[in-house]
Design an enzyme around this catalytic site. Structure first.
Site, PDB file in Angstrom:
ATOM      1  N   ARG A  58      27.110 -25.832 -29.468  1.00 30.07           N
ATOM      2  CA  ARG A  58      26.876 -24.637 -30.331  1.00 30.07           C
ATOM      3  C   ARG A  58      25.582 -23.943 -30.095  1.00 30.07           C
ATOM      4  NH1 ARG A  58      26.629 -24.425 -35.495  1.00 30.07           N
ATOM      5  NH2 ARG A  58      27.995 -26.127 -35.941  1.00 30.07           N
ATOM      6  N   TYR A 111      33.873   1.755 -27.511  1.00 32.00           N
ATOM      7  CA  TYR A 111      34.983   0.663 -27.500  1.00 32.00           C
ATOM      8  C   TYR A 111      35.847   0.713 -28.743  1.00 32.00           C
ATOM      9  CZ  TYR A 111      37.491  -3.626 -26.182  1.00 32.00           C
ATOM     10  OH  TYR A 111      38.361  -4.634 -26.418  1.00 32.00           O
ATOM     11  N   ASP A 183      25.947  -0.469 -24.849  1.00 32.78           N
ATOM     12  CA  ASP A 183      27.195  -1.429 -24.309  1.00 32.78           C
ATOM     13  C   ASP A 183      27.123  -0.941 -22.898  1.00 32.78           C
ATOM     14  OD1 ASP A 183      29.493  -2.104 -23.179  1.00 32.78           O
ATOM     15  OD2 ASP A 183      30.417  -2.075 -24.990  1.00 32.78           O
ATOM     16  N   LYS A 208      34.577  -8.348 -18.001  1.00 33.51           N
ATOM     17  CA  LYS A 208      34.976  -7.081 -17.134  1.00 33.51           C
ATOM     18  C   LYS A 208      34.149  -7.321 -15.681  1.00 33.51           C
ATOM     19  CE  LYS A 208      36.905  -5.951 -20.963  1.00 33.51           C
ATOM     20  NZ  LYS A 208      36.471  -5.036 -22.121  1.00 33.51           N
TER      21      LYS A 208
HETATM   22  C1  LIG Z   1      36.294  -5.105 -23.365  1.00 35.93           C
HETATM   23  C2  LIG Z   1      35.138  -4.282 -23.833  1.00 35.93           C
HETATM   24  C3  LIG Z   1      34.556  -4.905 -25.058  1.00 35.93           C
HETATM   25  C4  LIG Z   1      34.944  -6.046 -25.788  1.00 35.93           C
HETATM   26  O1  LIG Z   1      34.848  -7.374 -24.965  1.00 35.93           O
HETATM   27  P1  LIG Z   1      35.682  -8.346 -25.079  1.00 35.93           P
HETATM   28  O2  LIG Z   1      35.114  -9.562 -24.101  1.00 35.93           O
HETATM   29  O3  LIG Z   1      37.091  -8.318 -24.777  1.00 35.93           O
HETATM   30  O4  LIG Z   1      35.614  -9.049 -26.582  1.00 35.93           O
HETATM   31  C5  LIG Z   1      33.500  -4.106 -25.376  1.00 35.93           C
HETATM   32  N1  LIG Z   1      32.807  -2.991 -24.903  1.00 35.93           N
HETATM   33  C6  LIG Z   1      33.516  -2.482 -23.508  1.00 35.93           C
HETATM   34  C7  LIG Z   1      32.958  -1.215 -23.228  1.00 35.93           C
HETATM   35  C8  LIG Z   1      34.771  -3.344 -23.135  1.00 35.93           C
HETATM   36  O5  LIG Z   1      35.352  -2.846 -22.024  1.00 35.93           O
END
Ligand SMILES: *Cc1c(COP(=O)(O)O)cnc(C)c1O
Length: 392
Positions: A58, A111, A183, A208
């Protein structure tokens, strides 16, 4: 590895941690929860934060650390930290930077789950969130108060691919000594490096583009050494740590990130051009098209226009559903950034439950389709979209 300024693929492939024991070309997976000490007194090394000393996964794990090193390199950051999901990365980062009584400012079109965290959860901890809209970046100035701690945003924006001016936001933030958090999931480190524009913290849903094969859930944060240490202390308590095997898979994917993203950029532009010329399509939104509202800004702050686009079918929701159900190659699935082309209808997926006026403000209609363009042969994707359009 400071021989010269290496390119992204070289950094993503070689990083700077090697397996010294057996000189394996691929860094091993340390699939272990715990690490034994040789002598009890060695625990002091953990307290002293000695580098490369591990006691429990962890807190840290060598496989995870090897991937973190490469993630930092490709975003031009001093350091990075991996999380079990993008949401673990986002929530832990925010909570490590605010406390009760503080305020934050956020772009409203972010998001959906991040939006819910800001709207429904942060207020429970006494943190107030003020939102601004894409067209009204200048209003940030009016939203700043002595209690404001940070500004949070995304660009390109989901699903409209609208572009937000990174330098402008950084300018407001620097003047008031506020932390900026972006982000960068949609753009990828190949197409956009916000740290070069002065952004303090970059977050990715590594689920992604970074992993790119729709086979895992991870998140990461890139920033200065000091900020990453602050975030790490919170992660050690909150427990959003990644699994070593998943980290290994991400590390493997990073080696082909640039290849994949460049192909996705090319494919997306070709698909956008095809869709623009089709009589059953009302409108196409892609930053690489000259008629995109922020095409010039995209050219300024991005080195590629990305693999995400959206378009509006000339028709109602029924017709839009029929189009998606007629596709034979592209898959109708939520998520994005992977090798396969995915489509989704935002009003039924990412933006489900939003009120009519909220959707209108975000520029989302019921005939909108979002596409995450994959790395297939583009002729086949164009063929697929054309045959599906012929059926509506
Ligand atoms: C999918 C996504 C998230 C969240 O990510 P997870 O890995 O699903 O927790 C946050 N921001 C954006 C722009 C995303 O496409």
């Amino acid at each position: 590895m400071n021989l010269k300024k290496f390119g992204t693929s070289t950094l993503a492939i070689h990083g700077d941690l090697k397996d010294k024991q057996f000189r394996s070309v691929v860094y091993p997976i340390y699939q272990t929860s715990t690490f034994a000490v040789e002598k009890t007194d060695d625990y002091q090394k953990f307290i002293d934060e000695v580098d490369d000393f591990y006691i429990y996964s962890r807190y840290g794990n060598p496989t995870v650390k090897e991937v973190e090193k490469r993630l930092a390199l490709i975003e031009n950051a001093e350091n990075s930290i991996l999380f079990s999901s993008g949401m673990a990365a986002i929530t832990t980062t925010i909570l490590s930077h605010v406390q009760s009584g503080d305020e934050i400012i956020s772009l409203s079109s972010i998001y959906g789950v991040t939006y819910r965290f800001f709207r429904d959860y942060l207020p429970k901890f006494g943190v107030k969130v003020k939102f601004f809209q894409i067209e009204k970046v200048d209003e940030i100035e009016k939203l700043i108060s002595p209690k404001t701690k940070l500004i949070y945003f995304e660009t390109p924006v989901n699903p409209t691919t609208r572009i937000v001016d990174i330098e402008k936001i950084v300018k407001f933030a620097k003047r008031e000594d506020l932390t900026t958090i972006i982000d960068n999931t949609f753009a990828t480190p190949i197409n956009q490096n916000p740290i070069d524009f002065g952004v303090d913290i970059v977050i990715h849903s590594a689920t992604k583009y970074l992993s790119g094969h729709s086979d895992l859930i991870l998140g990461c944060v890139m920033s200065s050494r000091e900020r990453i240490e602050r975030i790490r202390k919170f992660k050690n308590v909150f427990g959003g740590n990644p699994d070593p095997h998943q980290a290994f898979l991400l590390g493997r994917s990073l080696k082909t990130l640039e290849l994949r993203v460049k192909r996705q950029n090319e494919n997306a532009l070709k698909l956008a051009e095809f869709l623009s010329s089709h009589r059953k399509i009302r409108k196409v939104l892609y930053p690489g098209l000259k008629n995109h509202p922020e095409h010039e800004l995209a050219k300024k702050q991005m080195s590629g226009f990305g693999g995400m686009l959206s378009f509006e079918i000339d028709g109602d929701l029924g017709r839009t559903k029929k189009f998606c159900d007629s596709l034979k190659v592209a898959l109708n699935a939520t998520s994005l950034g992977s090798v396969e082309t995915l489509v989704s209808i935002p009003v039924l997926t990412s933006h489900v439950g939003m009120k009519k006026d909220e959707l209108e403000r975000a520029g989302i209609s019921e005939s909108m389709v979002r596409v995450s363009v994959g790395i297939e042969n583009i002729e086949d994707i164009v063929w697929d979209f054309e045959q599906a359009l012929n059926q509506i």
